[in-house]
Design a protein around this motif. Structure first.
Motif, PDB file in Angstrom:
ATOM      1  N   UNK A  88       0.897  -1.311   0.128  1.00 13.19           N
ATOM      2  CA  UNK A  88      -0.110   0.093  -0.017  1.00 13.19           C
ATOM      3  C   UNK A  88       0.780   1.183  -0.197  1.00 13.19           C
ATOM      4  N   UNK A  89       0.332   2.394  -0.393  1.00 17.11           N
ATOM      5  CA  UNK A  89       1.260   3.472  -0.340  1.00 17.11           C
ATOM      6  C   UNK A  89       0.970   4.480   0.874  1.00 17.11           C
ATOM      7  N   UNK A  90       1.712   5.080   1.224  1.00 15.18           N
ATOM      8  CA  UNK A  90       1.757   6.047   2.478  1.00 15.18           C
ATOM      9  C   UNK A  90       2.583   7.146   1.987  1.00 15.18           C
ATOM     10  N   UNK A  91       2.119   8.361   2.234  1.00 13.03           N
ATOM     11  CA  UNK A  91       2.711   9.537   1.986  1.00 13.03           C
ATOM     12  C   UNK A  91       2.111  10.643   2.833  1.00 13.03           C
ATOM     13  N   UNK A  92       2.728  11.857   2.305  1.00 12.78           N
ATOM     14  CA  UNK A  92       2.503  13.297   2.600  1.00 12.78           C
ATOM     15  C   UNK A  92       1.594  13.909   1.657  1.00 12.78           C
ATOM     16  N   UNK A  93       0.386  14.453   2.278  1.00 10.49           N
ATOM     17  CA  UNK A  93      -0.365  15.231   1.174  1.00 10.49           C
ATOM     18  C   UNK A  93      -0.682  16.771   1.847  1.00 10.49           C
ATOM     19  N   UNK A  94      -0.040  17.732   1.071  1.00 13.99           N
ATOM     20  CA  UNK A  94      -0.182  19.084   1.491  1.00 13.99           C
ATOM     21  C   UNK A  94      -1.465  19.608   1.290  1.00 13.99           C
ATOM     22  N   UNK A 102       0.190  13.140   6.989  1.00 13.28           N
ATOM     23  CA  UNK A 102       0.437  11.839   6.542  1.00 13.28           C
ATOM     24  C   UNK A 102      -0.667  10.922   6.158  1.00 13.28           C
ATOM     25  N   UNK A 103      -0.571  10.022   5.316  1.00 12.24           N
ATOM     26  CA  UNK A 103      -1.906   9.387   5.044  1.00 12.24           C
ATOM     27  C   UNK A 103      -1.484   8.081   4.141  1.00 12.24           C
ATOM     28  N   UNK A 104      -2.381   7.161   4.355  1.00 14.53           N
ATOM     29  CA  UNK A 104      -2.252   6.069   3.202  1.00 14.53           C
ATOM     30  C   UNK A 104      -2.750   6.721   2.013  1.00 14.53           C
ATOM     31  N   UNK A 105      -2.390   6.062   0.742  1.00 13.50           N
ATOM     32  CA  UNK A 105      -2.622   6.247  -0.375  1.00 13.50           C
ATOM     33  C   UNK A 105      -3.216   5.274  -1.242  1.00 13.50           C
ATOM     34  N   UNK A 106      -4.456   5.675  -1.880  1.00 13.47           N
ATOM     35  CA  UNK A 106      -5.107   4.550  -2.845  1.00 13.47           C
ATOM     36  C   UNK A 106      -5.096   4.895  -3.809  1.00 13.47           C
ATOM     37  N   UNK A 107      -4.464   3.781  -4.975  1.00 15.10           N
ATOM     38  CA  UNK A 107      -4.477   4.011  -6.294  1.00 15.10           C
ATOM     39  C   UNK A 107      -4.555   2.733  -6.793  1.00 15.10           C
ATOM     40  N   UNK A 108      -5.108   2.522  -8.110  1.00  9.23           N
ATOM     41  CA  UNK A 108      -5.120   1.634  -9.110  1.00  9.23           C
ATOM     42  C   UNK A 108      -3.657   1.079  -9.290  1.00  9.23           C
ATOM     43  N   UNK A 109      -2.847   1.977  -9.396  1.00 12.23           N
ATOM     44  CA  UNK A 109      -1.491   1.647  -9.639  1.00 12.23           C
ATOM     45  C   UNK A 109      -0.534   2.565  -8.987  1.00 12.23           C
ATOM     46  N   UNK A 110       0.197   2.050  -7.822  1.00 11.29           N
ATOM     47  CA  UNK A 110       0.924   2.894  -6.928  1.00 11.29           C
ATOM     48  C   UNK A 110       2.201   3.385  -7.620  1.00 11.29           C
ATOM     49  N   UNK A 111       2.553   2.789  -8.739  1.00 15.02           N
ATOM     50  CA  UNK A 111       3.931   3.168  -9.397  1.00 15.02           C
ATOM     51  C   UNK A 111       3.679   4.509 -10.325  1.00 15.02           C
TER      52      UNK A 111
END
Length: 149
Positions: A88-94, A102-111
C-alpha cells in the motif's frame, strides 16, 4: 480494500480523526485558540481544551510518498499475514494553506503516483475487527482526468 476514490462504510479507526456524511469525508484538526496554529489529528484529553475543532480541506497535492512492500512489524494491526500482505502507499499530502498530513494512499497503480499530483480525501477499510466489521481509516487518492471518483 476499496477501489480508488470510493468511500467505505464501517467503523472509524479512531474518534475525532475524520467525519463522514454520505460520500463526503473531512479530516478533523484542532486550531489552537492562543495562536491559531493547526494540529492534526485533533488533540485528545486535556490538550483538547485549548483547541477549536476544524475541518481540513479535502484536496491537496502529493508532497512525498513511498510504497510499503512488506507487512510492518507490531503494532501494525492490519488483516492477514506475511503471505497475503498487499503493498500500500503511504505519503504526505499538502493541504493548501493548512497542513501537510501523513496518509495512506489509494491508487489502482501505486507506481503511477507523482510528487505534486492533485489528491482527494477518501476512506479505506484496512482491516476487520473481531465482529467482522470493517475498520476504516482516511486515505488520499489521485485526482485524474477521466477517472471516476
Amino acid at each position: 480494500m476499496s477501489a480508488a476514490g470510493e468511500t467505505t462504510m464501517g467503523r472509524p479507526v479512531a474518534d475525532n480523526l475524520f467525519r463522514m456524511e454520505g460520500d463526503e469525508v473531512r479530516l478533523l484538526a484542532g486550531r489552537k485558540r492562543a495562536d491559531g496554529r493547526l494540529r492534526f489529528p485533533y488533540p485528545h484529553g486535556a490538550d483538547a481544551e485549548d483547541y477549536d475543532l476544524v475541518e481540513l480541506a479535502t484536496e491537496g497535492k502529493l508532497w512525498s510518498y513511498t510504497v510499503q512492500r512488506f507487512r510492518p512489524k507490531t503494532p501494525f494491526n492490519g488483516d492477514g499475514d506475511d503471505r497475503n500482505f498487499k503493498p500500500y502507499g503511504v505519503g504526505y499530502v499538502e493541504l493548501p494553506g493548512q497542513l501537510i498530513v501523513e496518509s495512506r494512499l489509494v491508487a489502482d497503480d501505486l507506481t503511477s503516483l507523482t510528487i505534486g499530483e492533485p489528491m482527494r480525501l477518501t476512506t479505506e477499510a484496512y482491516r476487520t475487527d473481531d465482529t467482522g466489521e470493517p475498520v476504516i481509516t482516511y486515505a488520499f487518492t489521485p485526482i485524474r482526468e477521466g477517472a471516476t471518483a
